[in-house]
Design a protein around this motif. Structure first.
Motif, PDB file in Angstrom:
ATOM      1  N   GLU A 280       0.990  -1.011  -0.012  1.00 25.33           N
ATOM      2  CA  GLU A 280       0.074   0.077   0.091  1.00 25.33           C
ATOM      3  C   GLU A 280       0.917   1.229   0.010  1.00 25.33           C
ATOM      4  O   GLU A 280       0.484   2.156  -0.831  1.00 25.33           O
ATOM      5  N   THR A 281       1.920   1.285   0.791  1.00 21.62           N
ATOM      6  CA  THR A 281       2.660   2.290   0.718  1.00 21.62           C
ATOM      7  C   THR A 281       3.614   2.627  -0.661  1.00 21.62           C
ATOM      8  O   THR A 281       3.402   3.771  -0.944  1.00 21.62           O
ATOM      9  N   ALA A 282       3.817   1.546  -1.351  1.00 20.15           N
ATOM     10  CA  ALA A 282       4.444   1.493  -2.737  1.00 20.15           C
ATOM     11  C   ALA A 282       3.407   2.086  -3.432  1.00 20.15           C
ATOM     12  O   ALA A 282       3.889   2.945  -4.379  1.00 20.15           O
ATOM     13  N   GLN A 283       1.918   1.984  -3.634  1.00 17.50           N
ATOM     14  CA  GLN A 283       0.993   2.178  -4.627  1.00 17.50           C
ATOM     15  C   GLN A 283       0.791   3.690  -4.379  1.00 17.50           C
ATOM     16  O   GLN A 283       0.612   4.670  -5.290  1.00 17.50           O
ATOM     17  N   LYS A 284       0.551   4.071  -2.767  1.00 13.82           N
ATOM     18  CA  LYS A 284       0.557   5.668  -2.817  1.00 13.82           C
ATOM     19  C   LYS A 284       1.799   6.458  -2.951  1.00 13.82           C
ATOM     20  O   LYS A 284       1.592   7.797  -3.522  1.00 13.82           O
ATOM     21  N   SER A 285       2.907   5.925  -3.076  1.00 12.90           N
ATOM     22  CA  SER A 285       4.168   6.817  -3.421  1.00 12.90           C
ATOM     23  C   SER A 285       3.922   6.930  -5.017  1.00 12.90           C
ATOM     24  O   SER A 285       4.267   7.941  -5.461  1.00 12.90           O
ATOM     25  N   ALA A 286       3.738   5.797  -5.690  1.00 11.77           N
ATOM     26  CA  ALA A 286       3.823   5.820  -6.981  1.00 11.77           C
ATOM     27  C   ALA A 286       2.757   6.810  -7.656  1.00 11.77           C
ATOM     28  O   ALA A 286       2.899   7.572  -8.519  1.00 11.77           O
ATOM     29  N   ALA A 287       1.515   6.949  -6.955  1.00  9.33           N
ATOM     30  CA  ALA A 287       0.334   7.577  -7.166  1.00  9.33           C
ATOM     31  C   ALA A 287       0.737   9.136  -6.806  1.00  9.33           C
ATOM     32  O   ALA A 287       0.598  10.190  -7.707  1.00  9.33           O
ATOM     33  N   ARG A 288       1.588   9.288  -5.776  1.00  6.94           N
ATOM     34  CA  ARG A 288       1.971  10.944  -5.679  1.00  6.94           C
ATOM     35  C   ARG A 288       2.928  11.301  -6.626  1.00  6.94           C
ATOM     36  O   ARG A 288       2.904  12.522  -7.288  1.00  6.94           O
ATOM     37  N   TYR A 289       3.732  10.422  -7.084  1.00 11.62           N
ATOM     38  CA  TYR A 289       4.856  10.543  -7.964  1.00 11.62           C
ATOM     39  C   TYR A 289       4.090  11.034  -9.599  1.00 11.62           C
ATOM     40  O   TYR A 289       4.449  12.033 -10.218  1.00 11.62           O
ATOM     41  N   VAL A 290       3.007  10.143 -10.073  1.00 10.70           N
ATOM     42  CA  VAL A 290       2.426  10.430 -11.401  1.00 10.70           C
ATOM     43  C   VAL A 290       1.416  11.500 -11.505  1.00 10.70           C
ATOM     44  O   VAL A 290       1.499  12.234 -12.317  1.00 10.70           O
ATOM     45  N   SER A 291       0.924  11.956 -10.110  1.00  7.79           N
ATOM     46  CA  SER A 291       0.269  13.256  -9.850  1.00  7.79           C
ATOM     47  C   SER A 291       1.192  14.581 -10.123  1.00  7.79           C
ATOM     48  O   SER A 291       0.710  15.670 -10.246  1.00  7.79           O
ATOM     49  N   GLY A 292       2.575  14.221 -10.027  1.00 10.94           N
ATOM     50  CA  GLY A 292       3.508  15.501 -10.134  1.00 10.94           C
ATOM     51  C   GLY A 292       3.541  16.438  -8.963  1.00 10.94           C
ATOM     52  O   GLY A 292       3.844  17.629  -8.937  1.00 10.94           O
ATOM     53  N   GLU A 293       3.333  15.908  -7.686  1.00 14.74           N
ATOM     54  CA  GLU A 293       3.140  16.585  -6.565  1.00 14.74           C
ATOM     55  C   GLU A 293       4.489  17.368  -6.308  1.00 14.74           C
ATOM     56  O   GLU A 293       4.573  18.438  -5.593  1.00 14.74           O
TER      57      GLU A 293
END
Length: 295
Positions: A280-293
């Motif tokens: 779950e941590t990895a999924q959230k980190s990847a999502a933040r990355y693609v969102s361009g935070e």
């Protein structure tokens, strides 16, 4: 030790063109072009750095001005470059990609210098600086599929790698089959997307969970399978398969998302997180990355 993890593979210049306009063959659209250190090994190292882990790079970089600049940038970002092989007479590798609103449109990876260097990049694991056949390296190694298939096959049988915690990722779907020899390495964890899992097993999968089950059935010891904005899966030959959804975000970039997922997962497990929490941590980190935070 001056590093927490070894990152073996491509370290190069990423040249990425991004546009908000739809692209098709022959398109010429306005956008932004960036150049920054990249490559699978470098992307993983940079993400690990954000989690407080220091990486040592084992790669090949040309003895040219671009190589000097690249290594200086890597050092400034906290990576250990002491063990990097400098290739004489060869240019520093590069990757060029075009991304539109729907993701990656096209890319060209020039990793010829890394491939030409061969096992020279592994010398520190053989000559005692990091390990040897008699005293194998026993910690985490992130390994990418930009290495040649012969070298990846060789790594499977090297005594110097026998006790390592190998975390392996393909450089691209087209290179996924290079990982086949490592599927049976008892210390290897494979990080692939659903398409890459299909290449490794010659099967079409509908979900990441199906892909993880298929890879385990084909002989893999452990696999992590991503599937874009859909659920990712963690498959283990003894534990079975678990899943975690991907948070909904607006996609602003794609290149490097898989590397971010892998690095975040490795960092979470080094921290001691349980498999479900780490996924779950990895999924959230990847999502933040693609969102361009962090753009």
């Amino acid at each position: 030790m001056t590093q927490d993890i070894l990152c073996i593979g491509s370290v190069l210049w990423d040249v990425i063109g991004r546009t908000p306009h739809q692209m098709h063959l022959g398109s010429d659209e306005p956008g932004r072009i960036t150049r920054l250190p990249g490559g699978v090994a470098m992307n993983i190292a940079m993400t690990l750095h954000r989690f407080g882990l220091r990486s040592a790079l084992l790669t090949a970089v040309g003895q040219d001005a671009e190589g000097d600049e690249l290594l200086a940038d890597c050092t400034a970002r906290g990576m250990v470059t002491t063990f990097v092989h400098r290739s004489s007479g060869l240019p520093t590798d590069r990757y060029m990609a075009i991304e539109g609103p729907s993701g990656l449109t096209a890319a060209v990876a020039d990793a010829h210098t890394l491939e030409a260097a061969g096992d020279a990049i592994l010398a520190p694991l053989e000559d005692g600086r990091l390990g040897s056949s008699k005293a194998p390296y026993q910690h985490v190694i992130a390994l990418d599929g930009n290495l040649t298939q012969d070298l990846l096959q060789d790594i499977c049988t090297r005594a110097s790698f026998a006790q390592a915690d190998l975390r392996v990722a393909p450089a691209s779907p087209g290179k996924a089959r290079r990982l086949a020899p490592l599927m049976h390495h008892k210390g290897a964890t494979l990080y692939v997307n659903r398409e890459e899992a299909g290449y490794l097993t010659d099967t079409l999968f509908d979900t990441a969970a199906q892909a993880a089950e298929g890879l385990i059935a084909a002989g893999a010891h452990r696999v992590l399978v991503t599937d874009g904005s859909d659920a990712a899966a963690d498959g283990h030959h003894l534990r079975g398969v678990i899943q975690a959804p991907c948070p909904e975000v607006q996609v602003r970039r794609i290149t490097g998302a898989g590397d971010t997922f892998m690095a975040a997962h490795i960092a979470a497990e080094i921290e001691g997180q349980l498999p479900q929490d780490a996924l779950e941590t990895a999924q959230k980190s990847a999502a933040r990355y693609v969102s361009g935070e962090d753009l």
